[in-house]
Design a protein around this motif. Structure first.
Motif, short mmCIF file in Angstrom:
data_model
loop_
_atom_site.label_atom_id
_atom_site.label_comp_id
_atom_site.label_asym_id
_atom_site.label_seq_id
_atom_site.Cartn_x
_atom_site.Cartn_y
_atom_site.Cartn_z
N TYR A 118 0.45 -1.24 -0.05
CA TYR A 118 -0.17 -0.17 -0.30
C TYR A 118 0.70 1.39 -0.24
O TYR A 118 2.51 1.03 0.88
CB TYR A 118 -0.49 0.32 0.82
N ALA A 171 -5.06 7.14 1.37
CA ALA A 171 -3.99 5.02 1.57
C ALA A 171 -4.89 4.70 0.60
O ALA A 171 -6.03 4.85 -0.10
CB ALA A 171 -4.59 4.25 2.34
N LEU A 193 -6.18 2.47 8.91
CA LEU A 193 -6.39 3.43 8.15
C LEU A 193 -5.72 3.84 9.68
O LEU A 193 -5.17 5.26 10.42
CB LEU A 193 -7.07 4.05 8.08
N LEU A 217 0.38 4.41 2.26
CA LEU A 217 0.18 5.96 2.93
C LEU A 217 0.69 7.06 2.86
O LEU A 217 1.93 6.97 3.44
CB LEU A 217 0.31 4.58 4.16
N ASP A 218 0.20 7.95 2.77
CA ASP A 218 0.32 9.18 2.65
C ASP A 218 1.93 9.36 2.09
O ASP A 218 3.10 9.86 2.85
CB ASP A 218 0.68 10.03 4.10
N ASP A 219 2.06 8.57 0.28
CA ASP A 219 3.36 7.80 -0.12
C ASP A 219 4.63 7.83 0.62
O ASP A 219 5.31 7.36 -0.32
CB ASP A 219 3.92 9.86 -0.33
N GLN A 220 3.92 7.42 1.42
CA GLN A 220 4.87 5.98 1.95
C GLN A 220 5.25 4.22 1.97
O GLN A 220 3.68 4.09 2.50
CB GLN A 220 5.79 6.32 2.99
N THR A 260 4.32 0.84 2.03
CA THR A 260 4.30 0.17 2.61
C THR A 260 3.94 -1.91 2.92
O THR A 260 2.68 -1.12 1.73
CB THR A 260 3.40 0.68 3.46
N THR A 286 -2.55 3.97 11.61
CA THR A 286 -1.29 4.37 10.85
C THR A 286 -1.62 5.80 10.73
O THR A 286 -0.86 6.60 10.86
CB THR A 286 -1.37 4.25 9.81
N THR A 310 -3.42 7.44 9.01
CA THR A 310 -2.55 7.64 7.58
C THR A 310 -4.22 8.86 7.28
O THR A 310 -5.41 8.53 7.37
CB THR A 310 -2.62 6.96 6.60
#
Length: 562
Positions: A282, A313, A305, A284-287, A289, A308, A310
């Motif tokens: 996924y 997502a 969500l 998650l906020d541009d990260q 994961t 994290t 987030t």
């Protein structure tokens, strides 16, 4: 009201694209008409039902000391930006620009706007407060369907509590919970209170009121033994134990051509799903994961969500996955992966002799020991509970119910008041943020939920408290002066007595009138016909039971009021 003066465009046949009972019957009964996807016109019968639902809700809100407001439906973007939700709400928020170029939004909900008003409270002595309104909300649902159950424009009763302390919020929350239970009981809606995620609303705790129906889009995990209930997004359970896995003591590669899923690996190589590691990727906020689950389990995106925090997502795109891990979905794993956060479901903790993707297309790894071979950054409950798994409270099997959300109550805490500077002076003269709760009921959805619960093959069976009219008087022979005279007299007597009554004075066959009365769903029907009138009687029929009895004309008022 006379039927000849009322707009009731009943239909003889169902629409081809209608699936839910409430949608079908509200269309056929002449209650609603669709303007476009997710937008419905409420016709006179529906307006009458809606007004009665609103009155029940209003009575119960007033009973707990809440005060009624009416706030604008269009909001400046700035207030949503201050709360951080201008971005969070994403495409579901209707946005527009006025002639001066200012960004505006059509209100999805009113936490921010009520908080602005609460910011005018200066002292703790003015608390607690409870405020509510009935206001149109706008949400750009990606898939509006099932008539009034999921729309893009609807009326919500939203209320808000303002307290000095968390203990005060707890009391306000319980008052609202009690009010909601009374509301749904009075409306004839079976509503199960369940643990739920707060989602974009934020806060520490929330409860949904879920009404079981096959037309619902949500699932409730429910224990019949002890009463535990939760939305599937939030539910926890005791999973079935996995079979004891065996395999090599070290990680081994093996070729898996044409294997692209958990099921493919199980069928081609005889490796049970519960001995595989499901690897999801996924953003998650541009990260980027990695999420790891047991092969036979499903990810709860809402748990992810909530865990994290987030704001945005989504599943990673194929090119993003290939760039990070070097393989396509179906051959992914976390063995030896560095530089990418790894979240793992608690059920995998301590497992060994497992199989996972090798991050090389067409290959997998066996003999994987989670603790030895994978660096897990965070363990958590990430999976969806499943039908038949054990209840965490009593151990008995859980069941899944399809349901629709008819109400939702939130403990928001200080999220909005801190961001929007809604503070008061406490007893020590210190400025502290107000503690908030938020509570919602969708009015038109409640209307549809009533129909979902109260209908049969003939049509709607309205509970008396919300029926568009409590009684329908049917005159079976409009060419008979005595029938018409008696029907008119009964109509006037019932109106004088304060009974909500409609007189079917149409020049139609008796069968048509009976069918329409059953379709629309009036609780009682009084039939005025030649044969009974000869004996000084009329017939009274109960819609719910179908029971019919003869009643003397002199006793009609007493019979129907009883």
């Amino acid at each position: 009201m006379r039927w000849t003066r009322l707009h009731v465009p009943t239909l003889r046949h169902d629409s081809a694209d209608v699936t839910s009972p409430s949608h079908r019957l509200l269309l056929r009964g002449g209650f609603i008409r669709q303007l476009m996807a997710g937008h419905y016109s409420l016709l006179p019968l529906a307006v009458r039902v809606r007004s009665k639902i609103v009155e029940v809700i209003r009575q119960e809100m007033n009973r707990i000391g809440a005060q009624e407001f009416l706030l604008p439906g269009m909001h400046p973007a700035e207030i949503w930006r201050r709360s951080g939700r201008w971005e969070i709400m994403g495409q579901e928020m209707f946005r527009l620009t006025d002639r001066r170029g200012a960004d505006l939004a059509l209100g999805m909900t009113h936490e921010e706007i009520f908080t602005l008003l609460a910011a005018e409270i200066s002292t703790y002595k003015a608390l607690p407060q409870a405020w509510y309104q009935f206001q149109t909300k706008f949400r750009d649902e990606p898939r509006p369907k099932a008539g009034l159950l999921r729309t893009r424009e609807f009326t919500m009763k939203d209320s808000y509590s303002f307290d000095l302390t968390d203990a005060g919020l707890d009391e306000s929350f319980e008052r609202h919970r009690g009010a909601y239970q009374r509301i749904f009981t009075r409306l004839g809606i079976s509503a199960i209170p369940v643990d739920a995620s707060s989602g974009s609303m934020g806060g520490s705790n929330s409860t949904e009121f879920m009404s079981p129906t096959e037309s619902g889009e949500d699932f409730v995990v429910h224990c019949a033994a002890c009463g535990y209930a939760a939305n599937i997004e939030k539910a926890v359970s005791v999973p079935a134990a996995a079979a004891e896995a065996t395999g090599p003591g070290e990680v081994e590669h093996f070729a898996t051509p044409d294997v692209h899923s958990i099921d493919d690996l199980a069928s081609a190589f005889g490796i049970p799903a519960d001995q595989q590691i499901k690897t999801l990727v996924y953003v998650l906020d541009d990260q980027l994961t990695i999420i790891l689950l047991r092969g036979d389990h499903q990810l709860s995106e809402q748990k992810l969500l909530d865990l994290t925090g987030t704001l945005a997502a989504r599943p990673a795109h194929a090119d993003e996955v290939a760039a990070a891990l070097g393989a396509a979905p179906g051959s992914l794993g976390a063995v030896g992966v560095t530089g990418v956060p790894v979240l793992a479901d608690e059920v995998l903790r301590g497992r060994a002799h497992l199989v996972t993707g090798a991050n090389r297309d067409g290959y997998h790894l066996r003999g994987v020991d989670i603790a030895r071979d994978i660096v897990v950054d965070r363990w958590a409950d990430l999976r969806e509970a499943a039908d038949g798994e054990g209840c965490v409270r009593c151990g008995q099997p859980l069941g899944l119910l399809k349901a629709v959300e008819v109400g939702h109550i939130f403990k928001l805490g200080r999220r909005y008041t801190e961001l929007l500077d809604a503070t008061v002076l406490d007893a020590e003269g210190q400025r502290v943020p107000i503690v908030m709760g938020s509570y919602g009921i969708g009015v038109e959805r409640a209307l549809a939920a009533i129909v979902e619960a109260h209908h049969d093959e003939k049509g709607i069976v309205w509970p008396r408290v919300v029926a568009p009219f409590e009684i329908c008087i049917v005159m079976t022979a409009m060419n008979d002066p005595e029938v018409v005279k008696t029907g008119e007299r009964l109509y006037e007597e019932l109106l004088e007595a304060g009974v909500d009554v409609i007189l079917d004075d149409r020049d139609e066959r008796a069968g048509v009138k009976f069918s329409d009365a059953e379709l629309v769903g009036f609780p009682l029907r009084i039939t005025v016909g030649k044969r009974r009138l000869a004996d000084g009687e009329v017939e009274i029929t109960e819609r719910a039971s179908g029971d019919t009895r003869a009643v003397k004309l002199a006793d009609v008022l007493a019979a129907v009021t009883a």
